[in-house]
Design an enzyme around this catalytic site. Structure first.
Site, PDB file in Angstrom:
ATOM      1  CG  HIS A  55      -4.134   0.962   4.542  1.00 51.07           C
ATOM      2  ND1 HIS A  55      -3.626   0.099   3.589  1.00 51.07           N
ATOM      3  CD2 HIS A  55      -5.121   1.681   3.923  1.00 51.07           C
ATOM      4  CE1 HIS A  55      -4.284   0.280   2.449  1.00 51.07           C
ATOM      5  NE2 HIS A  55      -5.187   1.234   2.621  1.00 51.07           N
ATOM      6  CB  CYS A 107      -0.954   0.004   1.193  1.00 54.64           C
ATOM      7  SG  CYS A 107      -0.155  -0.032   2.813  1.00 54.64           S
TER       8      CYS A 107
END
Length: 398
Positions: A334, A89
């Protein structure tokens, strides 16, 4: 250490140092010592960008500005989402911010580099050109980023998005140099990447005994901001350029009067980047723990108060991308990003998911990296899109 004696406008002596770093303002590029400040005429926002040409003679211009298109070649719709290949990510969020950087995307879509590159394999500019072209020409789809983009960086675990971002920018800068590896440092700062993201710091020390002044210049590609005591980006910038007193054990050894004396040290931006990358220092260097606080950042940012040259009018930047980290440590969590597409609409780019967003949502994030572009450049870009004009050169006049 090897010194070269050069002259700025025929009157200021430089002492050049061999080692440079792009993002640290304390690493010296060139030093000038003089007894008083010369008179200088006010500079416009446009001419200020070119001041780096006066820092030292450029032996070779590696990326002529007429070959850097600023006007848009991009499709109107937002591009593709990116597949997460397992803890990637941070790669995807960084790539989306670079993909929606107007001058970089326009250059890549022009295929200017690949038409002349003799490396192709292992060339980060060629790899990024292929990625940006695929991403922007596949709206509504999900594409898989090439493994070559993170080769030598990704180790199968969560990494720091800012580190990957600058790894990529540095790799693109190095890709501009094949065949030019023996050029001087200042000429290396005429590459495509430095023309887009680069500028110069000025560190000025004024001796309080003889009033002699020493200026040290250093190139940058991004700006790191300490947010521990700051509630906004503007406050962090103010702290960065706040004068520092040098006295006592930290007194300054003046090269003019040759005495150890108290002095004042001030760091300012001598030249402004076309595209400004501001990284908020959210992670501890020791533990990796995150500073999870809200730091306000504006849609439009005036950088004039932090420039070496004052009283020259506003130098306004507009926000076009935000890289966000969700989590409590740089080792987990994230990454995702928000980008401003060609038509002015904001989108949240969360790996494969691409969803429309609003400026209100964008400005409410715990941002990690902020991307700003000079308002004059964004307006030229937007104007060319609305009129359907052909791409113009970076810095060219109307």
């Amino acid at each position: 250490m090897e010194d070269d004696s050069l002259y700025l406008r025929g009157e200021w002596q430089f002492n050049h140092f061999s080692k440079l770093t792009s993002s640290r303002p304390d690493a010296a590029f060139a030093e000038i010592q003089r007894t008083s400040l010369p008179e200088k005429s006010p500079l416009s926002c446009e001419t200020r960008v070119d001041l780096c040409d006066d820092l030292a003679p450029v032996a070779r211009q590696l990326a002529p500005r007429e070959k850097l298109p600023l006007s848009s070649r991009r499709p109107a719709a937002v591009g593709a989402g990116l597949q997460n290949m397992g803890n990637t990510c941070y790669v995807n969020a960084s790539l989306q911010c670079l993909t929606y950087t107007p001058p970089l995307a326009n250059y890549m879509l022009s295929r200017e580099h690949s038409q002349t590159c003799h490396r192709h394999k292992g060339c980060m500019l060629c790899t990024m050109q292929a990625h940006i072209t695929r991403a922007l020409h596949n709206p509504g789809h999900v594409i898989q980023p090439s493994q070559a983009l993170a080769a030598g960086f990704h180790r199968g675990k969560q990494e720091d998005a800012h580190e990957f971002l600058m790894f990529t920018v540095d790799a693109m800068k190095k890709a501009c140099l094949p065949g030019h590896k023996q050029v001087d440092h200042h000429s290396k700062d005429t590459t495509l990447i430095h023309q887009i993201f680069g500028g110069y710091w000025r560190s000025q020390i004024k001796c309080l005994h003889c009033h002699g002044i020493s200026d040290t210049f250093d190139p940058y590609l991004d700006i790191a901001l300490d947010i521990q005591a700051a509630q906004s980006v503007q406050q962090a910038l103010e702290q960065l350029v706040k004068p520092e007193e040098l006295n006592g054990e930290n007194a300054y050894h003046c090269g003019v009067c040759l005495q150890r004396a108290p002095a004042s040290k001030t760091l300012t931006l001598h030249t402004s980047a076309k595209v400004l990358i501001l990284v908020l220092k959210r992670f501890s260097d020791v533990t990796g723990n995150k500073i999870a606080k809200n730091v306000q950042y504006p849609e439009c940012l005036d950088m004039q108060p932090y420039m070496s040259q004052q009283n020259t009018g506003p130098l306004v930047y507009v926000l076009y991308a935000v890289l966000v980290h969700a989590g409590w440590s740089c080792h987990n969590g994230h990454y995702f990003s928000y980008v401003k597409a060609q038509e002015g609409q904001w989108y949240k780019m969360d790996d494969a998911e691409v969803t429309a967003s609003s400026i209100t949502s964008v400005l409410s994030q715990q941002a990690y990296v902020l991307f700003y572009i000079q308002k004059s450049e964004w307006e030229r870009h937007s104007e060319s899109v609305s009129r359907g004009r052909e791409p113009r050169a970076l810095g060219s006049e109307d």
